[in-house]
Write a protein that holds these residues in place. Sequence first.
Motif, PDB file in Angstrom:
ATOM      1  N   GLY A  44      66.950 -37.294  22.425  1.00  0.00           N
ATOM      2  CA  GLY A  44      67.132 -36.642  21.132  1.00  0.00           C
ATOM      3  C   GLY A  44      67.861 -37.607  20.220  1.00  0.00           C
ATOM      4  N   MET A  45      67.381 -38.823  20.207  1.00  0.00           N
ATOM      5  CA  MET A  45      68.048 -39.963  19.580  1.00  0.00           C
ATOM      6  C   MET A  45      68.239 -39.803  18.075  1.00  0.00           C
ATOM      7  N   LYS A  46      69.438 -40.145  17.618  1.00  0.00           N
ATOM      8  CA  LYS A  46      69.695 -40.290  16.186  1.00  0.00           C
ATOM      9  C   LYS A  46      69.264 -41.690  15.758  1.00  0.00           C
ATOM     10  N   HIS A  47      68.679 -41.793  14.582  1.00  0.00           N
ATOM     11  CA  HIS A  47      68.217 -43.085  14.096  1.00  0.00           C
ATOM     12  C   HIS A  47      69.358 -44.083  13.919  1.00  0.00           C
ATOM     13  N   GLY A  48      70.583 -43.566  13.801  1.00  0.00           N
ATOM     14  CA  GLY A  48      71.729 -44.452  13.658  1.00  0.00           C
ATOM     15  C   GLY A  48      71.901 -45.373  14.852  1.00  0.00           C
ATOM     16  N   ILE A  49      71.519 -44.915  16.050  1.00  0.00           N
ATOM     17  CA  ILE A  49      71.622 -45.758  17.234  1.00  0.00           C
ATOM     18  C   ILE A  49      70.641 -46.919  17.133  1.00  0.00           C
ATOM     19  N   LEU A  50      69.427 -46.632  16.689  1.00  0.00           N
ATOM     20  CA  LEU A  50      68.453 -47.705  16.468  1.00  0.00           C
ATOM     21  C   LEU A  50      68.961 -48.678  15.417  1.00  0.00           C
TER      22      LEU A  50
END
Length: 371
Positions: free
Chosen positions: A179-185
């Motif tokens: 459920g990844m947040k784009h901030g991690i990318l």
Amino acid sequence: MKKRQLVLEDGTTFVGTAFGSREASVGEVVFNTGMTGYQEILSDPSYCGQIVTMTYPLIGNYGINRDDFETITPSIHGLIVKEVCDTPSNFRNEETLDSYLKANNIPGIAGIDTRKLTRIIRKHGTMKAVFTSIDDSIEGALATIARTPVITNQVEQVSTVKPYVVPGRGHRIVLVDFGMKHGILRELTKRNCHITVVPYHYSAESILRLKPDGVMLTNGPGDPKSVQEAIEMIKDIVKKVPIFGICLGHQLLALACGADTEKLTFGHRGSNHPVKDLIVNKTYMTSQNHGYAVTRESLQKTDLQLTQVALNDQTVEGIQHKKFPAFSVQYHPESSPGPEDTNQLFDQFLTTINMHQTTTKEETTCLSVQI
């Protein structure tokens, strides 16, 4: 404007003004204490299945813009505010909060006593609720809540379906999407990492075939114990490759290493949570969004070391493995808006990878010399 009801499962009812989608929606009511960041909250996959109460009284005053989304399709089930702004003023504003919610079929309610609602949640814990028309009966609303099952497959709903690559020239990172947040990318690409994003149920064998320098376990919604595939996968890779876990990824790492998790009464959701780092004796302000936590006492029977604690309630905020290059944090070091005190954890992850590669190379050299 049309009136709307919010009915909690204990029968408590709030009447306010409807905005956003007009559809009825059932979800778990939680509260967030952030003064800003409602766009990130709406698009954070970790809120899948939840109705979020904003404790700050005015929401929507800077509108919605194209840059601050954490995912493409929001999973939140509703928004509760004291006052919603229909005339936002910001140089990046592109649409109102109301129009965004309508476009994504998310209901909202404004004009209720959000302080009272927050006090109820703090006292009795999170509970299910439903948005209904002002004409619907309370008995009917309670019946709707009762026959709506609790969601247990949130990670399946928000994880990517197929692997994909975000190219880079640096370290090769496999990012397991819970459920990844784009901030991690954003933080990994800023460091020129070559990222392969894989689904939550990707096997250890498949991950290791990608020859990663490190594995990132992302945030995500729900109970970590419902993601058994990931727990088994982590058990197999923790001895073989450096790991960095965030939020749900932190809880899954703990479970895979023999620790336990528990559900908190009302969770931690906001951008002002103080966390103490026990290793360097510093305190950071962090952004958090979780309803479960690693049970502190359960760490004693594992090879995990407690590294960080929440100053508000002394819950576990950070761990690291005593034998293997694996560590994790409960909060969001990538979060923005909000504090960026712990952004260096991504650099720490890459440093851990470098140290692991150096150690592995030295061990291989020594073995060759002995042979």
